[in-house]
Design a protein around this motif. Structure first.
Motif, PDB file in Angstrom:
ATOM      1  N   TYR A  15       0.819  -1.217   0.000  1.00  0.00           N
ATOM      2  CA  TYR A  15       0.000   0.000   0.000  1.00  0.00           C
ATOM      3  C   TYR A  15       0.850   1.262   0.000  1.00  0.00           C
ATOM      4  N   GLY A  16       2.069   1.186   0.518  1.00  0.00           N
ATOM      5  CA  GLY A  16       2.936   2.368   0.542  1.00  0.00           C
ATOM      6  C   GLY A  16       3.114   2.989  -0.833  1.00  0.00           C
ATOM      7  N   PRO A  31      -4.430  15.660   3.919  1.00  0.00           N
ATOM      8  CA  PRO A  31      -3.387  15.357   4.911  1.00  0.00           C
ATOM      9  C   PRO A  31      -2.948  13.893   4.855  1.00  0.00           C
ATOM     10  N   ALA A  32      -1.669  13.665   5.143  1.00  0.00           N
ATOM     11  CA  ALA A  32      -1.136  12.299   5.152  1.00  0.00           C
ATOM     12  C   ALA A  32      -1.846  11.433   6.185  1.00  0.00           C
ATOM     13  N   SER A  33      -2.298  12.051   7.284  1.00  0.00           N
ATOM     14  CA  SER A  33      -2.990  11.280   8.318  1.00  0.00           C
ATOM     15  C   SER A  33      -4.290  10.692   7.783  1.00  0.00           C
ATOM     16  N   THR A  34      -4.950  11.422   6.880  1.00  0.00           N
ATOM     17  CA  THR A  34      -6.194  10.914   6.288  1.00  0.00           C
ATOM     18  C   THR A  34      -5.908   9.772   5.328  1.00  0.00           C
ATOM     19  N   LEU A  35      -4.888   9.932   4.483  1.00  0.00           N
ATOM     20  CA  LEU A  35      -4.547   8.893   3.508  1.00  0.00           C
ATOM     21  C   LEU A  35      -4.036   7.631   4.184  1.00  0.00           C
ATOM     22  N   SER A  36      -3.350   7.785   5.319  1.00  0.00           N
ATOM     23  CA  SER A  36      -2.832   6.611   6.023  1.00  0.00           C
ATOM     24  C   SER A  36      -3.955   5.757   6.601  1.00  0.00           C
ATOM     25  N   TRP A  37      -5.155   6.354   6.765  1.00  0.00           N
ATOM     26  CA  TRP A  37      -6.289   5.586   7.277  1.00  0.00           C
ATOM     27  C   TRP A  37      -6.669   4.458   6.328  1.00  0.00           C
ATOM     28  N   ILE A  38      -6.403   4.621   5.037  1.00  0.00           N
ATOM     29  CA  ILE A  38      -6.759   3.572   4.078  1.00  0.00           C
ATOM     30  C   ILE A  38      -6.001   2.294   4.406  1.00  0.00           C
ATOM     31  N   GLY A  39      -4.676   2.397   4.519  1.00  0.00           N
ATOM     32  CA  GLY A  39      -3.871   1.230   4.878  1.00  0.00           C
ATOM     33  C   GLY A  39      -4.169   0.750   6.283  1.00  0.00           C
ATOM     34  N   CYS A  40      -4.427   1.696   7.196  1.00  0.00           N
ATOM     35  CA  CYS A  40      -4.750   1.330   8.578  1.00  0.00           C
ATOM     36  C   CYS A  40      -6.008   0.482   8.627  1.00  0.00           C
ATOM     37  N   TRP A 137       7.002  -8.099  -5.216  1.00  0.00           N
ATOM     38  CA  TRP A 137       6.751  -7.939  -6.651  1.00  0.00           C
ATOM     39  C   TRP A 137       5.529  -7.075  -6.926  1.00  0.00           C
ATOM     40  N   MET A 138       4.573  -7.041  -5.989  1.00  0.00           N
ATOM     41  CA  MET A 138       3.409  -6.197  -6.199  1.00  0.00           C
ATOM     42  C   MET A 138       3.743  -4.711  -6.059  1.00  0.00           C
ATOM     43  N   SER A 139       4.773  -4.387  -5.275  1.00  0.00           N
ATOM     44  CA  SER A 139       5.204  -2.995  -5.195  1.00  0.00           C
ATOM     45  C   SER A 139       5.723  -2.521  -6.549  1.00  0.00           C
ATOM     46  N   PHE A 140       6.591  -3.333  -7.173  1.00  0.00           N
ATOM     47  CA  PHE A 140       7.094  -2.992  -8.500  1.00  0.00           C
ATOM     48  C   PHE A 140       5.969  -2.977  -9.528  1.00  0.00           C
ATOM     49  N   ALA A 141       5.107  -3.998  -9.478  1.00  0.00           N
ATOM     50  CA  ALA A 141       4.021  -4.098 -10.450  1.00  0.00           C
ATOM     51  C   ALA A 141       3.052  -2.936 -10.314  1.00  0.00           C
ATOM     52  N   SER A 142       2.694  -2.589  -9.074  1.00  0.00           N
ATOM     53  CA  SER A 142       1.764  -1.477  -8.859  1.00  0.00           C
ATOM     54  C   SER A 142       2.358  -0.166  -9.343  1.00  0.00           C
ATOM     55  N   TYR A 214       6.400   0.494   6.646  1.00  0.00           N
ATOM     56  CA  TYR A 214       5.874   0.068   5.352  1.00  0.00           C
ATOM     57  C   TYR A 214       5.162   1.214   4.629  1.00  0.00           C
ATOM     58  N   TYR A 215       4.447   2.046   5.381  1.00  0.00           N
ATOM     59  CA  TYR A 215       3.669   3.114   4.758  1.00  0.00           C
ATOM     60  C   TYR A 215       4.467   4.395   4.546  1.00  0.00           C
ATOM     61  N   PHE A 216       5.424   4.695   5.433  1.00  0.00           N
ATOM     62  CA  PHE A 216       6.061   6.010   5.389  1.00  0.00           C
ATOM     63  C   PHE A 216       7.506   6.008   4.908  1.00  0.00           C
ATOM     64  N   GLN A 217       8.179   4.870   4.875  1.00  0.00           N
ATOM     65  CA  GLN A 217       9.531   4.871   4.309  1.00  0.00           C
ATOM     66  C   GLN A 217       9.540   5.108   2.798  1.00  0.00           C
ATOM     67  N   PRO A 218       8.567   4.543   2.021  1.00  0.00           N
ATOM     68  CA  PRO A 218       8.568   4.841   0.580  1.00  0.00           C
ATOM     69  C   PRO A 218       8.458   6.336   0.263  1.00  0.00           C
TER      70      PRO A 218
END
Length: 386
Positions: A15-16, A31-40, A137-142, A214-218
């Motif tokens: 998801y990152g 805001p990033a806090s709102t978008l992070s709710w999706i993965g959360c 592989w899904m990170s690269f594919a996405s 996972y969400y914030f390092q990318p």
């Protein structure tokens, strides 16, 4: 189990890449806090509805549960591709996908142990490695699909793949023995046990820190280090690549030194990867090292908790106690990424990740302290019996 977890957990772990696209291009004013709710919500609902999925697996053929999960999770991503607002994505890519994924993950994680005796931790470790390989592989594919086709088509293709793959793999998901229906869906009596409370608390903080890297390092690689956007997918894939070896090797180690000791070691190393490597990071090389090390140990942060529970309270009580563990995962997810994103927005102004990283590192420090207390309690109990 490996193949089912590859598509279900792989989607959550990658998801990152979507968050980077949403944050930088699609919903740049959100805001990033709102978008992070999706993965959360993906992880929180996956954990919470894992209770219902566990009950279903006891009462009907797990292969039917897998098909149900494939339809719901795959359909959720395809519906998400038509959404125009973050709220729509919260409800589809976040909430609805998490519900469907719970019906994939719960049987896929629980069935391998039915076919093993001595090497249960290793067998489960091999199965959950599918999530890391899928995330890699899904990170690269996405990222490739987003760049060439757009994020909507990336979601549609991923949803169709989840639907087809889950249904195709479901005939392999047979149970070995008939499972007796539990007397209680959730065994709340365990909350009166001090050792379980220590494990429950450690699990809350453990799962709380789990997805922050996972969400914030990318996006960190792009926003802070100024790298090309492709580095977001690279960091996500590196993290998942580390998990491939880590889930197997740490699972093997747990069969020899004990799952509690292995879990404690993994949490300590996670704290080092976050606080000693990511926090002062000013170069892409150190970020890659942090992602690789964290990825190596992170796979065991969630998967070893049920194994520790089985060792402490017995395999017969595990199904009803698992409900409490799923609740701990949900609590951890809800206080994790949204709060971290809020810290990034309010104190880091979207570019300074310091407080977010400190917040994530403290989760692992507190979890380690609670597990050390549990370890000391068990040691004193053994000495007392001697």
């Amino acid at each position: 189990s490996f193949l089912v977890l590859m598509v279900a957990v792989g989607t959550v772990n990658s998801y990152g890449v979507y968050m980077q696209e949403y944050e930088l291009n699609v919903f740049s004013t959100t805001p990033a806090s709102t978008l992070s709710w999706i993965g959360c919500l993906q992880f929180a609902t996956l954990s919470l509805f894992g209770i219902a999925a566990g009950v279903l697996v006891e009462r009907i053929d797990p292969r039917a549960v897998i098909v149900l999960g494939s339809v719901v999770s795959g359909g959720a991503l395809m519906v998400a591709s038509a959404c125009k607002t973050p709220l729509g994505l919260l409800l589809t890519q976040g909430l609805l996908f998490g519900v469907g994924a719970s019906f994939l993950v719960t049987p896929a994680v629980s069935l391998p142990s039915q076919w093993m005796d001595r090497y249960r931790a290793l067998a489960t470790g091999i199965a959950v490695t599918g999530g890391s390989i899928g995330g890699m592989w899904m990170s690269f594919a996405s990222k490739a699909m987003i760049e060439r086709l757009g994020w909507q088509w990336s979601l549609r293709i991923t949803g169709l793949m989840t639907l087809v793959a889950g249904c195709a793999f479901s005939p392999l998901m047979a149970r070995r023995v008939e499972v007796h229906r539990r007397d209680r869906i959730i065994d709340f009596s365990a909350m009166r046990n001090v050792r379980f409370l220590l494990l429950f608390g450690a699990s809350v903080f453990n799962s709380g820190g789990y997805f922050l890297p996972y969400y914030f390092q990318p996006p960190y690689a792009v926003v802070v280090l100024g790298r090309d956007s492709v580095w977001g997918a690279d960091i996500s894939s590196i993290m998942n690549a580390g998990g491939i070896a880590g889930r197997i090797l740490i699972g093997l180690m747990a069969d020899y030194i004990g799952p509690l000791n292995s879990l404690l070691a993994s949490i300590v190393v996670s704290a080092i990867a976050v606080l000693a490597m990511w926090l002062p990071c000013k170069s892409i090389g150190l970020l890659v090292a942090s992602a690789l090390l964290y990825g190596f140990v992170s796979g065991s942060l969630v998967s070893l908790v049920p194994v520790v529970t089985a060792n402490l309270f017995g395999i017969k009580r595990l199904p009803s106690i698992l409900g409490l563990l799923f609740i701990s995962y949900t609590i951890g997810a809800m206080i994790s990424s949204p709060v971290g994103g809020k810290l990034l927005d309010d104190y880091g102004h979207g570019t300074d990740y310091t407080w977010l990283i400190v917040y994530g590192g403290l989760f692992f420090v507190i979890s380690a302290v609670l597990l050390i207390a549990l370890r000391v309690s068990l040691s004193f109990s053994i000495l007392h019996k001697v």
